[in-house]
Design a protein around this motif. Structure first.
Motif, PDB file in Angstrom:
ATOM      1  N   ALA A 267       1.058  -1.230   0.012  1.00 13.94           N
ATOM      2  CA  ALA A 267       0.194   0.068  -0.107  1.00 13.94           C
ATOM      3  C   ALA A 267       0.881   1.328  -0.118  1.00 13.94           C
ATOM      4  N   GLY A 268       0.284   2.247  -0.172  1.00 12.16           N
ATOM      5  CA  GLY A 268       1.046   3.658  -0.162  1.00 12.16           C
ATOM      6  C   GLY A 268       1.451   3.866  -1.435  1.00 12.16           C
ATOM      7  N   ALA A 269       1.291   3.165  -2.666  1.00 13.73           N
ATOM      8  CA  ALA A 269       2.076   3.466  -3.583  1.00 13.73           C
ATOM      9  C   ALA A 269       1.329   4.564  -4.749  1.00 13.73           C
ATOM     10  N   PRO A 270       1.822   5.182  -5.643  1.00 16.81           N
ATOM     11  CA  PRO A 270       1.122   6.057  -6.554  1.00 16.81           C
ATOM     12  C   PRO A 270       0.301   5.353  -7.628  1.00 16.81           C
ATOM     13  N   TYR A 271       0.353   4.237  -7.728  1.00 13.55           N
ATOM     14  CA  TYR A 271      -0.473   3.840  -8.716  1.00 13.55           C
ATOM     15  C   TYR A 271      -1.041   2.403  -8.098  1.00 13.55           C
ATOM     16  N   ASP A 278      10.713  -1.954 -12.968  1.00 12.95           N
ATOM     17  CA  ASP A 278      11.755  -0.885 -12.668  1.00 12.95           C
ATOM     18  C   ASP A 278      11.299  -0.254 -11.209  1.00 12.95           C
ATOM     19  N   ASP A 279      10.220  -0.611 -10.546  1.00 15.90           N
ATOM     20  CA  ASP A 279       9.953   0.230  -9.374  1.00 15.90           C
ATOM     21  C   ASP A 279      10.503  -0.498  -8.343  1.00 15.90           C
ATOM     22  N   TYR A 280      11.641  -0.390  -7.885  1.00 18.18           N
ATOM     23  CA  TYR A 280      12.301  -1.018  -6.878  1.00 18.18           C
ATOM     24  C   TYR A 280      11.821  -0.670  -5.480  1.00 18.18           C
ATOM     25  N   GLU A 281      11.391   0.837  -5.354  1.00 18.07           N
ATOM     26  CA  GLU A 281      10.822   1.246  -4.348  1.00 18.07           C
ATOM     27  C   GLU A 281       9.702   0.437  -3.831  1.00 18.07           C
ATOM     28  N   GLN A 282       8.734  -0.017  -4.487  1.00 23.62           N
ATOM     29  CA  GLN A 282       7.852  -0.671  -4.295  1.00 23.62           C
ATOM     30  C   GLN A 282       7.981  -2.411  -4.234  1.00 23.62           C
ATOM     31  N   ALA A 312       1.020  -3.090  -6.322  1.00 19.42           N
ATOM     32  CA  ALA A 312       0.775  -2.129  -5.682  1.00 19.42           C
ATOM     33  C   ALA A 312      -0.447  -1.303  -5.677  1.00 19.42           C
ATOM     34  N   ASP A 313      -0.678  -0.736  -4.500  1.00 16.19           N
ATOM     35  CA  ASP A 313      -1.971   0.015  -4.013  1.00 16.19           C
ATOM     36  C   ASP A 313      -2.055   1.333  -3.627  1.00 16.19           C
ATOM     37  N   VAL A 314      -2.806   2.175  -4.296  1.00 13.35           N
ATOM     38  CA  VAL A 314      -2.839   3.559  -3.550  1.00 13.35           C
ATOM     39  C   VAL A 314      -3.207   3.817  -2.239  1.00 13.35           C
ATOM     40  N   ASN A 315      -3.789   2.912  -1.692  1.00 14.22           N
ATOM     41  CA  ASN A 315      -4.216   3.188  -0.388  1.00 14.22           C
ATOM     42  C   ASN A 315      -2.950   3.815   0.712  1.00 14.22           C
ATOM     43  N   GLN A 316      -3.461   4.689   1.308  1.00 11.22           N
ATOM     44  CA  GLN A 316      -2.470   5.539   2.019  1.00 11.22           C
ATOM     45  C   GLN A 316      -2.540   5.212   3.552  1.00 11.22           C
ATOM     46  N   GLU A 317      -3.610   4.779   4.058  1.00  6.15           N
ATOM     47  CA  GLU A 317      -4.086   4.529   5.503  1.00  6.15           C
ATOM     48  C   GLU A 317      -3.008   3.497   5.811  1.00  6.15           C
TER      49      GLU A 317
END
Length: 506
Positions: A267-271, A278-282, A312-317
């Motif tokens: 969670a907390g991803a931009p998409y 190539d998205d190592y951060e997630q 990846a999921d956009v949920n920020q909670e």
């Protein structure tokens, strides 16, 4: 080694051992009575220095720490002896070199760096000329350097590695001293990628060299990892949708079972999509899946679990959490090595597991229950009674199944069991309240997990402290002991180090 021995020696090993020991004693006695006493002292001193550096400091650091005062006293005495002897010899060399009528054999050393290594000659050759100056100050120079290194290795444990002090303030910007510390660090990549705090960095420094996944299950592991497990079609994926506020991107809406793969949800991803290559951060939040698959391949003849997906999921909670939606456990697949092993390893390696149960698919398989028999409910896992209704509730059946997972002495009550009502027109408000309650419970798991991680770190340090090796092993051992006694002790307030900005831990 015995293959190289002649047959006559193998057949008469006792006689050969006696002769070898006798020869050694005769050689030792001859050496003691025929060589100069000072040379004996220097040789013994060199042996003591070598033992200190390459034996005690490198591989027997626990013994060294136990009798540290005795060893330091011996090394200080010998350092003083060699330093004072070198100083006296060098003073005589300087006096000779400064005389108007300097010895002819000493003239080449005027202004030369080699004057530090020689002594004034005391004998003449057959032509009545002074012999070349002996290099008898060389052992003193070497031993002064050796004992200085030994004593430095006893001082440096009182300093925290500078890159750890820098890492406490910023993960990306290191001070000049921090960068300098990293240059002398044998495990730079490991530390730089995990030094999210001073505690984590000091732990990683103490445990460098033990880079197994079991060691890395600690406070520094990043987000809290929570798995949702259970039998097929108990509503795991649907519950995750309620927590996230929407179904995650690859969730299926089909007749049961809806999940045919092990899904890691960061969670907390931009998409909201499968994590890009190539998205190592997630992707790094889901690296545990690959660790588990490595174990599966090693145990199942190289066959991994192919049904694995990172999403990846956009949920920020829940940006501090990683969720794992697991395939529903089915008895008919339990005989497959990769299926069973992946289940077991993932449940074992996540921080917390919610076992989702409902009365319609309520039988808990014995093999699945075994995964939780060495775990504690409330600390390592919790049960969720899903699709709960008062009319059809069956706590007796749940307790019967729960007994397979526990010692059989605890009884679950309806009041203190996490319940989620069926999401229908009749219970829609209760379902929403249940989801809010579950969200608060998951967030409260955060503190439990971090306490558990500290306990795991402490256990790892206790388990591995006797196996620490390397030239910086005394430093690692002392940092290890300070972590065990202070920082990782949940019931003791960490000590305040007023010279912390210098890295001093006194």
């Amino acid at each position: 080694m015995t293959l190289l021995l002649p047959t006559i020696v193998k057949d008469n090993m006792e006689v050969a051992s006696f002769l070898a020991l006798l020869s050694y004693i005769l050689f030792l006695v001859n050496w003691l009575f025929t060589t100069d006493f000072v040379e004996k002292l220097h040789l013994c001193s060199a042996s003591i220095c070598a033992v200190g550096l390459f034996y005690l400091h490198y591989s027997e650091v626990v013994l060294l720490a136990t009798y540290e005062g005795i060893f330091v006293a011996i090394w200080l005495t010998l350092l003083w002896y060699h330093a004072s002897t070198w100083q006296n010899n060098y003073r005589r060399v300087c006096e000779e070199l400064n005389r108007p009528t300097v010895m002819a054999s000493m003239r080449p050393y005027q202004g030369s760096v080699f004057r530090f290594f020689i002594v004034v000659p005391v004998s003449k050759n057959s032509a009545n000329q002074w012999n070349a100056p002996p290099w008898k100050n060389t052992p003193h120079v070497g031993l002064v350097l050796g004992y200085s290194i030994l004593l430095w290795l006893h001082i440096v444990p009182f300093f925290t590695p500078m890159h750890c002090l820098s890492a406490e303030n910023s993960n990306n910007s290191l001070s000049m001293f921090g960068k300098l510390s990293l240059l002398f660090n044998s495990n730079r990549d490991f530390h730089s990628s995990h030094s999210s705090s001073l505690l984590c960095c000091r732990y990683n420094y103490a445990m460098s060299g033990f880079q197994t996944h079991e060691v890395q299950r600690n406070y520094c592991s990043g987000r809290v990892r929570i798995a949702f497990a259970g039998s097929w079609s108990t509503g795991k994926t649907y519950l995750l949708g309620g927590l996230l506020g929407h179904t995650y991107s690859t969730a299926q809406s089909a007749p049961a079972p809806t999940t045919d793969k092990f899904v890691c949800i960061a969670a907390g991803a931009p998409y909201s999509d499968p994590i890009r290559s190539d998205d190592y951060e997630q992707r790094r939040h889901c690296e545990i899946m690959e660790h588990v698959n490595d174990v599966v391949r090693s145990k199942c003849g190289g066959n991994g679990m192919p049904n694995v997906l990172d999403v990846a999921d956009v949920n920020q909670e829940f940006s501090d959490f990683v969720f794992f939606d697991m395939i529903g456990w089915q008895t008919e697949y339990s005989a497959e090595c990769n299926y069973r092993t992946f289940f077991h390893q993932l449940i074992d390696k996540v921080d917390f597991t919610y076992v989702v149960w409902d009365v319609n698919h309520g039988k808990i398989d014995d093999q699945f229950a075994e995964f939780f028999q060495n775990k504690a409910r409330g600390v390592n896992y919790e049960l969720i009674y899903n699709r709960f209704t008062k009319d059809t509730s069956n706590m007796a059946f749940l307790n019967q199944q729960y007994a397979k997972m526990s010692t059989g002495q605890e009884i679950l009550s309806q009041m203190y069991t996490t319940k989620v009502h069926e999401n229908n027109t009749q219970h829609v408000l209760q379902f929403q309240d249940d989801i809010l309650h579950l969200i608060s419970k998951i967030k409260s798991v955060n503190q439990t997990v971090h306490d558990n991680r500290k306990k795991t770190m402490k256990e790892n340090l206790k388990l591995h402290r006797d196996k620490i090796t390397g030239m910086n092993s005394l430093r690692r051992l002392k940092i290890c002991d300070r972590l065990i006694e202070d920082d990782l002790n949940l019931h003791v307030k960490p000590k305040t180090h007023h010279l912390k900005w210098l890295g001093l831990e006194l």
